[in-house]
Design an enzyme around this catalytic site. Structure first.
Site, PDB file in Angstrom:
ATOM      1  N   GLU A 176     -30.173  36.880 -17.731  1.00 11.97           N
ATOM      2  CA  GLU A 176     -30.121  37.772 -18.898  1.00 11.97           C
ATOM      3  C   GLU A 176     -29.081  37.322 -19.915  1.00 11.97           C
ATOM      4  OE1 GLU A 176     -31.928  41.107 -19.100  1.00 11.97           O
ATOM      5  OE2 GLU A 176     -33.236  40.246 -17.573  1.00 11.97           O
ATOM      6  N   HIS A 242     -26.797  45.708 -17.101  1.00  9.60           N
ATOM      7  CA  HIS A 242     -26.112  44.437 -17.381  1.00  9.60           C
ATOM      8  C   HIS A 242     -24.617  44.644 -17.128  1.00  9.60           C
ATOM      9  CE1 HIS A 242     -29.493  43.458 -20.463  1.00  9.60           C
ATOM     10  NE2 HIS A 242     -29.665  42.707 -19.397  1.00  9.60           N
ATOM     11  N   CYS A 359     -24.061  44.461 -27.170  1.00 10.99           N
ATOM     12  CA  CYS A 359     -25.421  43.973 -26.871  1.00 10.99           C
ATOM     13  C   CYS A 359     -26.032  43.295 -28.086  1.00 10.99           C
ATOM     14  CB  CYS A 359     -26.347  45.123 -26.503  1.00 10.99           C
ATOM     15  SG  CYS A 359     -25.859  46.057 -25.071  1.00 10.99           S
TER      16      CYS A 359
HETATM   17  O1  SUG Z   1     -32.946  45.046 -21.990  1.00  6.36           O
HETATM   18  N1  SUG Z   1     -33.400  47.862 -24.029  1.00  6.36           N
HETATM   19  C1  SUG Z   1     -32.642  46.672 -23.703  1.00  6.36           C
HETATM   20  C2  SUG Z   1     -31.181  46.868 -23.963  1.00  6.36           C
HETATM   21  C3  SUG Z   1     -30.403  45.594 -23.847  1.00  6.36           C
HETATM   22  C4  SUG Z   1     -28.942  45.778 -23.914  1.00  6.36           C
HETATM   23  N2  SUG Z   1     -28.270  44.535 -23.861  1.00  6.36           N
HETATM   24  C5  SUG Z   1     -27.080  44.328 -23.253  1.00  6.36           C
HETATM   25  N3  SUG Z   1     -26.594  45.176 -22.397  1.00  6.36           N
HETATM   26  N4  SUG Z   1     -26.476  43.215 -23.468  1.00  6.36           N
HETATM   27  C6  SUG Z   1     -32.895  46.252 -22.247  1.00  6.36           C
HETATM   28  O2  SUG Z   1     -33.017  47.138 -21.409  1.00  6.36           O
HETATM   29  C7  SUG Z   1     -35.465  49.128 -24.369  1.00  6.36           C
HETATM   30  C8  SUG Z   1     -36.786  48.904 -25.029  1.00  6.36           C
HETATM   31  C9  SUG Z   1     -37.766  50.000 -24.788  1.00  6.36           C
HETATM   32  O3  SUG Z   1     -37.669  50.701 -23.804  1.00  6.36           O
HETATM   33  O4  SUG Z   1     -38.695  50.146 -25.611  1.00  6.36           O
HETATM   34  C10 SUG Z   1     -34.737  47.817 -24.091  1.00  6.36           C
HETATM   35  O5  SUG Z   1     -35.363  46.803 -23.920  1.00  6.36           O
END
Ligand code: SUG
Length: 430
Positions: A176, A242, A359
């Site tokens: 990731e 994460h 993020c």
């Molecule tokens: O991968 N949310 C992302 C958020 C990512 C956050 N990034 C870090 N922590 N670096 C994920 O879960 C939600 C999209 C949706 O549900 O439509 C989403 O993908």
């Protein structure tokens, strides 16, 4: 801050795309699940992201951006056997596989911390900055980001004298990107210790980062001083999908929740022997519970050094609104350091999908020569931000609900908006 040798960190933020929506695609990401089906505001989301970039610039920090990806991702849908014109592919996919279609529409590339793992030049065997594009293979809607991310990174960091951009590790082994990466180095332009945090499967929620993926990246990047550390299963179970939801590192500071790591004593001990002047700012569970940390995204803040040497946290508004977190900040952030100031920003549209300030950005530490080799089209100044704001304000949808993803008007709107964006940027992007 710029070091004596001129190194400085540039944050590349993902410009939030016009298809930003709440489809509830990420199991284990509590904010995204909680907002599933709600109406999103793509225009407001992108403007909030741009306001963050503007704040960083105004603080004297380097700022770049990534382009939103083309959505729906028709090329990906074609791999499932849908055929005909692009419109026919979309219509059939929506009719027959609505979940798959929502996954093809996600604007999730906005979370640039998941674009790649970046090892700065002082840490690597060949003295170049190494990038490994994340495969994001655990979540279907994120697993098709990497080809476009690879293309953009190779366009931005094309000069092979300074940069090496690697393809993802094999998809069987989840990776990731920088969301599970930390680096401690004092000063930052000397070799640091690189840390990657993996999860073990078996809990209620997926563990997205594999240990094999972490070690592969260290080998590819030629990292001498590396540590691979297990995230605590309790943190994943509480919604920390994460590591950057429960910990962040900057220079010689590790800022982490007490319950972030599976064996924190062994981890801290290993760090003590490898990092000069290590400072661990640990937030005890008795003051801020894991739940409050995850709801507020305290650790998903950007920890930065300003040009005057002061260290600041760029925090989401939600930290002010969560009483235990606000109390901790008031008691611990201030002139006596090690963290001197707090800036609160509104990135609520992204927060509702589980994406905080950290993020939204990919950190890249660069020497002055390497910085000059970066494709300038992706670097921001106030004027370019204004242009981006203007195009977003005119062309991004004001509102979007996941059920509207199936309308051909929506696909046209997304494509037109991206087209307008490319037209307004002066340099060649495609
Ligand atoms: O991968 N949310 C992302 C958020 C990512 C956050 N990034 C870090 N922590 N670096 C994920 O879960 C939600 C999209 C949706 O549900 O439509 C989403 O993908």
């Amino acid at each position: 801050m710029t070091t004596a040798s001129g190194f400085r960190e540039i944050n590349f933020d993902g410009l939030i795309g016009p298809s930003h929506n709440y489809a509830g695609l990420s199991l284990g990401n509590l904010a995204a699940t909680m907002h599933a089906g709600k109406i999103s505001r793509p225009r407001e989301a992108a403007l909030q992201g741009l306001a963050k970039m503007r704040l960083m610039l105004s603080l004297g920090l380097g700022q770049g951006f990534f382009l939103p990806h083309e959505r729906p991702n028709v090329a990906w849908l074609r791999q499932f056997g849908f055929g005909g014109s692009d419109a026919q592919v979309c219509a059939q996919a929506w009719r027959e596989e609505p979940l798959l279609f929502a996954q093809a529409c996600s604007a999730s590339a906005m979370w640039a911390a998941n674009a790649a793992t970046v090892s700065p030049a002082p840490d690597t065997a060949d003295g170049r900055t190494h990038f490994t594009v994340a495969n994001l293979s655990t979540m279907a809607h994120r697993s098709h980001e990497w080809p476009e991310t690879l293309r953009q990174l190779r366009h931005i960091f094309a000069d092979q004298r300074y940069f090496a951009v690697h393809e993802p590790v094999p998809a069987r082994f989840g990776d990731e990107g920088a969301a599970n990466f930390m680096r401690l180095a004092a000063p930052v332009d000397e070799r640091g210790v690189e840390i990657m945090v993996y999860g073990e499967a078996g809990g209620a929620f997926p563990a997205r980062q594999s240990a094999e993926g972490c070690r592969a990246i260290f080998r590819r990047h030629g990292i001498e001083s590396s540590l691979t550390v297990q995230q605590s299963p309790e943190a994943i179970a509480a919604g920390a999908f994460h590591n950057d939801v429960v910990a962040v590192a900057h220079e010689n500071i590790l800022f982490a929740h007490e319950e972030a790591f599976a064996d924190k004593d062994a981890f801290y001990e290993a760090l003590q022997t490898r990092c000069n002047d290590l400072v661990i700012v640990e937030v005890p569970a008795s003051e801020v519970s894991l739940e409050a940390a995850i709801a507020s995204y305290l650790f998903n803040s950007q920890l930065v050094t300003l040009p005057d040497g002061q260290r600041a946290l760029i925090l989401p508004m939600e930290c002010k609104e969560t009483p235990s977190v606000r109390r901790w900040i008031e008691a611990n952030v201030g002139a006596n350091g090690p963290i001197h100031a707090a800036h609160f920003i509104d990135v609520r549209e992204s927060m509702h999908n589980g994406g905080g300030p950290a993020c939204l950005r990919l950190r890249v530490l660069l020497s002055p020569e390497a910085e000059r080799a970066v494709n300038p089209a992706y670097l921001l100044d106030a004027r370019t931000i204004e242009r981006l704001e203007a195009v977003v304000s005119s062309h991004w949808p004001e509102q979007l609900s996941p059920t509207c993803l199936g309308l051909s008007d929506s696909w046209q709107h997304f494509n037109n908006a991206r087209g307008e964006l490319l037209a307004v940027l002066e340099q060649p992007f495609e």
